[in-house]
Scaffold this motif. Structure first.
Motif, short mmCIF file in Angstrom:
data_model
loop_
_atom_site.label_atom_id
_atom_site.label_comp_id
_atom_site.label_asym_id
_atom_site.label_seq_id
_atom_site.Cartn_x
_atom_site.Cartn_y
_atom_site.Cartn_z
N SER A 104 0.85 -1.20 0.00
CA SER A 104 0.00 0.00 0.00
C SER A 104 0.88 1.24 0.00
O SER A 104 2.10 1.16 0.20
N GLY A 105 0.22 2.38 -0.17
CA GLY A 105 0.94 3.64 -0.19
C GLY A 105 1.53 3.98 1.17
O GLY A 105 2.69 4.36 1.28
N THR A 106 0.73 3.80 2.20
CA THR A 106 1.22 4.16 3.53
C THR A 106 2.39 3.28 3.93
O THR A 106 3.33 3.74 4.57
N VAL A 109 5.53 4.66 2.34
CA VAL A 109 6.03 5.84 3.05
C VAL A 109 6.67 5.42 4.38
O VAL A 109 7.74 5.90 4.76
N PHE A 132 -0.12 14.90 2.09
CA PHE A 132 -0.75 13.68 2.60
C PHE A 132 0.14 12.49 2.26
O PHE A 132 0.52 12.31 1.11
N HIS A 133 0.45 11.67 3.28
CA HIS A 133 1.32 10.53 3.03
C HIS A 133 0.77 9.20 3.56
O HIS A 133 1.44 8.18 3.40
N GLY A 134 -0.41 9.21 4.18
CA GLY A 134 -0.97 7.94 4.61
C GLY A 134 -1.41 7.96 6.06
O GLY A 134 -1.27 8.96 6.77
N GLU A 184 5.29 15.52 -2.01
CA GLU A 184 4.59 15.04 -3.21
C GLU A 184 4.96 15.96 -4.36
O GLU A 184 5.22 17.15 -4.13
N GLU A 189 -4.34 14.72 -2.22
CA GLU A 189 -5.42 14.84 -1.22
C GLU A 189 -5.57 16.29 -0.77
O GLU A 189 -6.66 16.73 -0.41
N ASP A 217 7.08 11.31 -2.77
CA ASP A 217 5.93 10.42 -2.62
C ASP A 217 5.10 10.54 -3.90
O ASP A 217 4.37 11.50 -4.10
N VAL A 219 2.90 8.18 -4.77
CA VAL A 219 1.84 7.18 -4.62
C VAL A 219 0.64 7.53 -5.51
O VAL A 219 0.07 6.67 -6.17
N SER A 245 2.63 3.40 -5.26
CA SER A 245 1.55 2.45 -4.94
C SER A 245 0.39 2.72 -5.90
O SER A 245 0.62 2.93 -7.09
N1 PLP Z 1 0.80 9.06 -0.32
C1 PLP Z 1 -0.01 9.76 -1.12
C2 PLP Z 1 0.55 10.88 -1.94
C3 PLP Z 1 -1.36 9.42 -1.24
O1 PLP Z 1 -2.16 10.13 -2.04
C4 PLP Z 1 -1.85 8.35 -0.46
C5 PLP Z 1 -3.27 7.98 -0.52
O2 PLP Z 1 -4.11 8.68 -1.00
C6 PLP Z 1 -0.97 7.65 0.37
C7 PLP Z 1 0.35 8.02 0.40
C8 PLP Z 1 -1.45 6.49 1.20
O3 PLP Z 1 -1.76 5.43 0.38
P1 PLP Z 1 -2.67 4.20 0.91
O4 PLP Z 1 -4.05 4.74 1.05
O5 PLP Z 1 -2.52 3.15 -0.13
O6 PLP Z 1 -2.09 3.78 2.20
#
Ligand code: PLP
Length: 389
Positions: A104-106, A109, A132-134, A184, A189, A217, A219, A245
């Motif tokens: 996953s994205g989080t 990170v 936003f990073h998770g 980012e 977000e 990031d 993602v 991700s």
């Molecule tokens: N990083 C960014 C830039 C994101 O937009 C998101 C989710 O929207 C995430 C991390 C977290 O990803 P996840 O929801 O797959 O954990």
């Protein structure tokens, strides 16, 4: 409400604002609800279904791999994993040489934060306001919005927030403890805010000068979303860590961190049970191959441009600003966006919010031009004063 909608409400934790419809199937940019109503899907599962729903190549890869081997931890070699790692290094910006696979994205990170601390022996990070990073505790510590953070204090110390696109504020916040700057390329977000080109290049130069790691990031911006395979390719950027991700697996949960040679992680310092499993790797390979074979980043650039040219943002009273980079589109309104998002759904167009006043569109990169026309017409209708009648 059908029985299973009631069941989901009864047994699910009440974490998601439900949108009142049940999706049963999808094909490319169209999804259908349980009543057979058709929607143009400009959410793509929050930017995940870049290659469209039920993509034939992805379905074939998943079925054939599922019948062969689904799980295989990193302790054992696996051909699909090896192929995906090689592919990711080949297609990513030069200098990224190693891959950590996760789900996953989080998690990507989270891993990048640990890798940065391990590689530098330092503790602190500089991140951007509105970023936003998770939702896991490390990624949440890097996320600025108090709405997500406040109930979980104390978070991990050492995360400092600066206004996006302001290099001076970064300079002011660098200390001997700074391990990395994490940003980012386009804040998704946070409302679809692209970085100024010179900003990211200056951040990168500053990182070099101060011997700090540069983490991007991507993602949300990765895999063609912004009109290049990675958004950092719009600029001359070579991050030390690249978090990926969402669209990487075409809908299957996959995450990855790509690392430069400055990242040194000793055996056993991080790990994952599911990360890099053959099924996920087969999905990601099929998805990336489809993306490349069909020039989807190029298509994203062209379709995004088409949208920006046809959508009459400057003629619509309610619209403050259109921000568009490839098929990552934010329409900032002068008022709350939710009523319009609901109205669009009734009209058969699914869109996302990003903050309180932004309508965000993240359609599959395979969306057809006629479908984009329908989206543009519906948005125009909803956002023109007539829609209040
Ligand atoms: N990083 C960014 C830039 C994101 O937009 C998101 C989710 O929207 C995430 C991390 C977290 O990803 P996840 O929801 O797959 O954990």
């Amino acid at each position: 409400m059908t029985d299973f909608e009631k069941i989901e409400d009864q047994y699910g934790l009440n974490l998601f604002q439900k949108r009142g419809i049940t999706l049963v199937k999808g094909k490319n940019a169209i999804v259908w609800d349980k009543n057979g109503k058709e929607y143009i899907d400009c959410t793509a599962g929050h930017g995940v279904a870049g290659i469209g729903h039920a993509n034939d190549d992805l379905v074939a890869a998943l079925s054939s791999q599922a019948a062969k081997l689904i799980t295989c931890t990193g302790s054992f070699y696996n051909e699909e994993r090896a192929k995906l790692m090689k592919k990711l290094v080949e297609i990513s910006p030069k200098g990224l040489e190693k891959v950590f696979l996760c789900n996953s994205g989080t998690e990507s990170v989270e891993a990048a934060i640990k890798f940065a601390r391990l590689s530098t022996g330092k503790t602190d990070f500089i991140c951007a306001m509105r970023g936003f990073h998770g939702r896991t505790l490390g990624a949440l510590s890097a996320t600025h919005n108090p709405k997500y953070r406040n109930d979980f204090q104390p978070l991990i110390p050492g995360f400092h927030f600066v206004p996006f696109n302001n290099i001076e504020k970064i300079k002011e916040n660098i200390t001997d403890a700074t391990a990395a700057i994490m940003l980012e390329v386009v804040q998704g977000e946070g409302g679809v805010h692209p970085a100024n080109p010179e900003y990211l290049e200056k951040v990168q130069a500053l990182c070099k000068e101060k011997e700090i790691l540069f983490i991007l990031d991507e993602v949300q911006t990765g895999f063609g979303r912004t009109g290049r395979l990675f958004a950092c390719e719009h600029y001359n950027l070579k991050p030390d860590l690249l978090c990926l991700s969402k669209a990487i697996g075409g809908g299957f949960p996959v995450g990855a961190v790509l690392c430069s040679s400055s990242i040194n992680i000793a055996l056993g310092k991080h790990g994952t049970t599911f990360g890099g499993n053959p099924l996920a790797c087969a999905a990601a390979l099929a998805s990336i191959n489809f993306l490349l074979k069909n020039d989807l980043p190029e298509q994203s650039a062209k379709k995004g441009q088409y949208f920006a040219e046809k959508f009459p943002a400057d003629k619509l009273e309610k619209v403050r600003e259109l921000r568009q980079i490839g098929l990552m589109i934010g329409i900032e309104l002068k008022e709350k966006s939710q009523p319009y998002i609901t109205k669009l759904q009734e009209m058969g167009i699914l869109v996302l919010p990003a903050g309180v006043t932004v309508i965000r569109l993240l359609p599959p990169l395979t969306i057809e031009y006629e479908q984009l026309d329908t989206v543009i017409n519906s948005l125009t209708k909803v956002l023109s004063n007539q829609s209040e009648d």
